[in-house]
Design a protein around this motif. Sequence first.
Motif, short mmCIF file in Angstrom:
data_model
loop_
_atom_site.label_atom_id
_atom_site.label_comp_id
_atom_site.label_asym_id
_atom_site.label_seq_id
_atom_site.Cartn_x
_atom_site.Cartn_y
_atom_site.Cartn_z
N LEU A 68 0.83 -1.20 0.00
CA LEU A 68 0.00 0.00 0.00
C LEU A 68 0.87 1.26 0.00
O LEU A 68 0.60 2.22 -0.74
N TYR A 69 1.91 1.27 0.81
CA TYR A 69 2.77 2.44 0.93
C TYR A 69 3.57 2.69 -0.36
O TYR A 69 3.70 3.83 -0.81
N TYR A 72 1.31 4.03 -3.04
CA TYR A 72 1.02 5.45 -2.75
C TYR A 72 2.19 6.33 -3.18
O TYR A 72 2.00 7.39 -3.79
N LYS A 86 -7.13 10.22 1.52
CA LYS A 86 -7.80 8.93 1.62
C LYS A 86 -6.78 7.79 1.68
O LYS A 86 -6.90 6.86 2.48
N ARG A 87 -5.75 7.86 0.82
CA ARG A 87 -4.72 6.82 0.81
C ARG A 87 -3.94 6.81 2.13
O ARG A 87 -3.63 5.74 2.67
N GLN A 88 -3.62 7.99 2.61
CA GLN A 88 -2.88 8.09 3.87
C GLN A 88 -3.69 7.51 5.03
O GLN A 88 -3.14 6.83 5.91
N ASP A 89 -4.98 7.76 5.03
CA ASP A 89 -5.85 7.22 6.08
C ASP A 89 -5.89 5.68 6.01
O ASP A 89 -5.92 5.00 7.05
N GLU A 90 -5.91 5.15 4.78
CA GLU A 90 -5.91 3.70 4.60
C GLU A 90 -4.62 3.07 5.16
O GLU A 90 -4.66 2.03 5.83
N ILE A 91 -3.51 3.73 4.87
CA ILE A 91 -2.21 3.22 5.35
C ILE A 91 -2.15 3.29 6.88
O ILE A 91 -1.71 2.34 7.55
N LYS A 93 -4.66 3.30 9.00
CA LYS A 93 -5.57 2.31 9.58
C LYS A 93 -4.96 0.90 9.51
O LYS A 93 -5.11 0.10 10.45
N LYS A 94 -4.29 0.60 8.41
CA LYS A 94 -3.64 -0.70 8.27
C LYS A 94 -2.57 -0.89 9.34
O LYS A 94 -2.45 -1.98 9.93
N ASP A 97 -4.29 -1.57 12.62
CA ASP A 97 -4.87 -2.92 12.66
C ASP A 97 -3.80 -3.97 12.94
O ASP A 97 -4.04 -4.93 13.69
#
Length: 227
Positions: A68-69, A72, A86-91, A93-94, A97
Motif C-alpha cells: 500500500l505504501y 502510494y 484517503k490513501r494516507q488514512d488507509e495506510i 488504519k492498516k 490494525d
Amino acid sequence: MKRFLFVLPLLWLTLLPGIASAQKFGYVDSEFLMGKMPEYAQAQQELNTLSQNWQKEVEAQKKDLDRLYRTYQAEEVLLTEPMKKKRQDEILKKEQDIKSYQNKVFGYEGQLFKKRQELTKPVQDRVFEAIEKVAKKKQLAIVFDKAGDLTMLYTNPAHDYTEFVMEELGLASEDRNQAAQKGAVRTVTPPTTPGGAADDAVFEDQRPASKTPAQSKQPVRKGSKPE
C-alpha cells in the motif's frame, strides 16, 4: 491453582536460626520435572506451532501494508489532495490494525498467553500435587523451587527431593541413587625420550650395568683376575 512451593525470605532464616534449624526442608527443580513430562513437551510443541502460524499472519499483513505504501509513493504525484488524504488514512488504519492484532495475539493476556495457561496448567497441577505428597511423606515443612525466583547460592544434594517427586509422577529412572559404573582402566604408554636413538645413547652410561645369566656363570681362567 493450589501450590505447595513457599518462598521463605532468607532474612527469616537469619533472624530465626533456632526455628529454621528445627524445620525439615528440601528443594526441587520444577523446570527439570516438567521437562521430563511428555504432556509438557506436547504442550510446548503445540504452542510453538500456534506462535509460528500467528507470526506468519502478522508478516503477511505487514507485506500488504508495504505494498500500500509503495503504491502510494509511486502514484502520489498524480493524486489530488483528497485522494492523498484517503490513501494516507488507509495506510494509517492498516498500521493500527496490525498493531492491534499483534497485541491481541502476543500481548499480555493475549491468545498465546491464554493458550499457554490452558495447556500447561494441568501439567503444573500434577507436579505441585506430587510435590505436596512427597513433602507429607518426608515430613518437610518447607519446599523450595530451585528454578524459581529464590536465589540458591549453594544446594546440598542431600536436600534435593526432585527424584522423589519424579518417582511420585512415575518418571523416576531405574538407576536412581545407584553408584555409577566404573569406566574401563586405561593404560598409559610411557613417553619416549625426544631425539630418538641419539638421546638413548647419551643416557646409556647412566643406566645400571646388568650381566646376562651367561656372563655371570662364566668360569674364571687361571692367571686372570675376575672382572
